[in-house]
Design an enzyme around this catalytic site. Structure first.
Site, mmCIF file in Angstrom:
data_model
loop_
_atom_site.group_PDB
_atom_site.id
_atom_site.type_symbol
_atom_site.label_atom_id
_atom_site.label_comp_id
_atom_site.label_asym_id
_atom_site.label_seq_id
_atom_site.Cartn_x
_atom_site.Cartn_y
_atom_site.Cartn_z
ATOM 1 N N PRO A 251 22.547 -33.410 1.579
ATOM 2 C CG PRO A 251 21.849 -34.522 3.516
ATOM 3 C CD PRO A 251 22.790 -33.453 3.030
ATOM 4 C CG MET A 252 18.870 -31.240 -0.889
ATOM 5 S SD MET A 252 18.865 -29.800 -1.958
ATOM 6 C CE MET A 252 20.409 -30.020 -2.852
ATOM 7 C CB CYS B 49 13.871 -35.722 7.806
ATOM 8 S SG CYS B 49 12.514 -35.730 6.615
ATOM 9 C CE LYS C 239 21.648 -31.687 6.362
ATOM 10 N NZ LYS C 239 20.194 -31.676 6.345
ATOM 11 C CG ASN D 269 22.515 -27.180 5.869
ATOM 12 O OD1 ASN D 269 21.473 -27.673 6.270
ATOM 13 N ND2 ASN D 269 22.680 -26.845 4.611
ATOM 14 C CG ASP E 97 18.325 -19.637 4.457
ATOM 15 O OD1 ASP E 97 17.789 -20.622 3.889
ATOM 16 O OD2 ASP E 97 17.696 -18.854 5.185
ATOM 17 N N GLY F 169 22.567 -26.694 0.105
ATOM 18 C CA GLY F 169 21.462 -27.479 -0.437
ATOM 19 C C GLY F 169 20.803 -26.755 -1.591
HETATM 20 C C1 FMN Z 1 14.131 -31.229 -1.634
HETATM 21 C C2 FMN Z 1 14.910 -31.382 -0.357
HETATM 22 C C3 FMN Z 1 15.219 -32.654 0.091
HETATM 23 C C4 FMN Z 1 15.946 -32.834 1.279
HETATM 24 N N1 FMN Z 1 16.291 -34.095 1.666
HETATM 25 C C5 FMN Z 1 17.097 -34.259 2.756
HETATM 26 C C6 FMN Z 1 17.589 -35.555 3.113
HETATM 27 O O1 FMN Z 1 17.337 -36.567 2.432
HETATM 28 N N2 FMN Z 1 18.362 -35.643 4.235
HETATM 29 C C7 FMN Z 1 18.681 -34.545 5.000
HETATM 30 O O2 FMN Z 1 19.392 -34.667 6.000
HETATM 31 N N3 FMN Z 1 18.252 -33.314 4.656
HETATM 32 C C8 FMN Z 1 17.478 -33.151 3.563
HETATM 33 N N4 FMN Z 1 17.099 -31.892 3.190
HETATM 34 C C9 FMN Z 1 17.591 -30.730 3.959
HETATM 35 C C10 FMN Z 1 18.880 -30.176 3.352
HETATM 36 O O3 FMN Z 1 19.929 -31.123 3.428
HETATM 37 C C11 FMN Z 1 19.320 -28.888 4.066
HETATM 38 O O4 FMN Z 1 19.550 -29.172 5.410
HETATM 39 C C12 FMN Z 1 18.275 -27.785 3.977
HETATM 40 O O5 FMN Z 1 17.740 -27.665 2.676
HETATM 41 C C13 FMN Z 1 18.878 -26.431 4.402
HETATM 42 O O6 FMN Z 1 19.966 -26.101 3.582
HETATM 43 P P1 FMN Z 1 19.816 -25.054 2.370
HETATM 44 O O7 FMN Z 1 19.212 -23.795 2.966
HETATM 45 O O8 FMN Z 1 21.213 -24.874 1.856
HETATM 46 O O9 FMN Z 1 18.886 -25.673 1.375
HETATM 47 C C14 FMN Z 1 16.348 -31.704 2.030
HETATM 48 C C15 FMN Z 1 16.024 -30.423 1.569
HETATM 49 C C16 FMN Z 1 15.333 -30.254 0.399
HETATM 50 C C17 FMN Z 1 15.009 -28.858 -0.077
#
Ligand code: FMN
Length: 335
Positions: A18-19, A119, A158, A219, A221, A243
């Site tokens: 989720p982002m 978050c 999460k 989850n 990197d 993500g």
């Molecule tokens: C722009 C952005 C928005 C995000 N929004 C959410 C969200 O709405 N809910 C959530 O649980 N995590 C959110 N995250 C965290 C990501 O789901 C993820 O846990 C985090 O980016 C680490 O994973 P990655 O290294 O693959 O990016 C967000 C991350 C980014 C960069």
């Protein structure tokens, strides 16, 4: 590697994270096409959804309903809720499952309700929401318990590793959440204090996996198939969630899938990249309207340009563009 969340069976356990502001309907659809088996919505305020039910405002002024949309061809998707009060999260989950909320356009219920306990944004944590719940395991468990009671959908959570380096409590919290009825746990292997800085601690995912019997999704990197393989091998996690590695690169799911299946992965050509970027742009315009769609699509378009010759100049031009056609012309000049 297979994962079961409620009645949803996933063959490969490849998740889109989720982002907020990124993983909207258009992006989720593209990621799914390239191999994401399961997606999660942008986070939705449980309280806002509940309050909107009482509001007399017009349909265009209830944006939360749009965030909760589940389309028939979405595939397995969880709607993610954030909040701190068990009764609001439980009621929001009930509304989403029953599709009884105002301006609901979903034809089907989601595969699961996911609860955000990761978050790190101050506006969220200062209300006791998101990762602040990691400091309050009793409340965190009561949220899951209330939500499980309110819906027949699986409830997943999460979390992060902990609040800070001196309070890594993901394994204990995961155990409590499992006892409260959680169907799966996703662990972003960073503390709240670490925000999004590089460097994750895979041992925390391994410790969560050892602590619970429900599926654990790792989850953090993952930017290529080798990162996913390393996480799976070192933690024993049941699935991987991607993500930022998918931003401008929905093909990462094909790459991971090919690796899991022992197949060769062929990256997209420049022309293929731009074709998908163009499609993404027009999907966003169709979904959000010209003005909002264009404004929100620009960051995605800039991500598609990353690493290319002339990317910096093209990115500036994309940011200044006043129409979709202008952006397409910028891409066409680079092919
Ligand atoms: C722009 C952005 C928005 C995000 N929004 C959410 C969200 O709405 N809910 C959530 O649980 N995590 C959110 N995250 C965290 C990501 O789901 C993820 O846990 C985090 O980016 C680490 O994973 P990655 O290294 O693959 O990016 C967000 C991350 C980014 C960069």
């Amino acid at each position: 590697m297979s994962v079961k969340i409620g009645n949803t069976e996933l063959k490969n356990g490849i998740f889109l994270a989720p982002m907020a502001g990124v993983s909207d309907k258009s992006f989720r659809g593209l990621c799914r096409r390239f191999g994401a088996e399961y997606t999660v919505s942008e986070m939705v305020s449980a309280k806002a959804l509940c309050y909107e039910q009482m509001s007399k405002r017009a349909s265009t002024e209830t944006p939360t309903a749009s965030l909760c949309e589940v389309r028939a061809d979405d595939g397995p998707i969880a709607i993610q809720l954030f909040g701190s009060e068990p009764e609001f999260i439980a009621e929001a989950a009930r509304l989403i499952e029953s599709k009884e909320y105002k301006n609901c356009v979903s034809k089907i219920a989601p595969a699961a309700i996911d609860i955000n306990m990761g978050c790190p944004v101050r506006k969220i944590t200062s209300n006791g929401e998101g990762s602040a719940l990691m400091k309050d395991p009793v409340r965190a468990a009561s949220i899951v318990e209330a939500t499980v009671k309110a819906t027949s959908l699986p409830v997943t959570v999460k979390i992060r590793s902990g609040w800070d380096a001196s309070s890594i409590n993901a394994p204990e919290l995961a155990k409590r959440l499992e006892a409260a009825g959680a169907a799966a746990i996703c662990v972003h292997a960073r503390t709240k204090e670490q925000l999004y800085f590089p460097g994750i601690d895979l041992s925390v995912i391994a410790a969560v996996k050892a602590a619970v019997n429900i599926p654990v999704i790792g989850n953090g990197d993952i930017y290529c198939a080798a990162d996913a393989r390393k996480m799976i091998n070192e933690t024993g996690c049941d699935g991987v969630m991607i993500g930022r590695g998918a931003q401008g690169n929905p093909w990462i799911f094909s790459e991971i899938l090919a690796d899991m299946e022992g197949k060769e992965y062929t990256p997209p050509t420049l022309a293929e990249r731009f074709e998908v970027a163009r499609e993404h742009l027009y999907l966003m315009l169709a979904d959000k309207g010209e003005r909002v769609g264009l404004a929100e699509a620009k960051k995605h378009m800039a991500w598609y340009l990353a690493g290319m010759n002339g990317a910096a100049k093209a990115r500036d031009a994309v940011m200044r563009a006043t129409s979709a056609e202008e952006i397409v012309a910028i891409f066409n000049r680079l092919v």
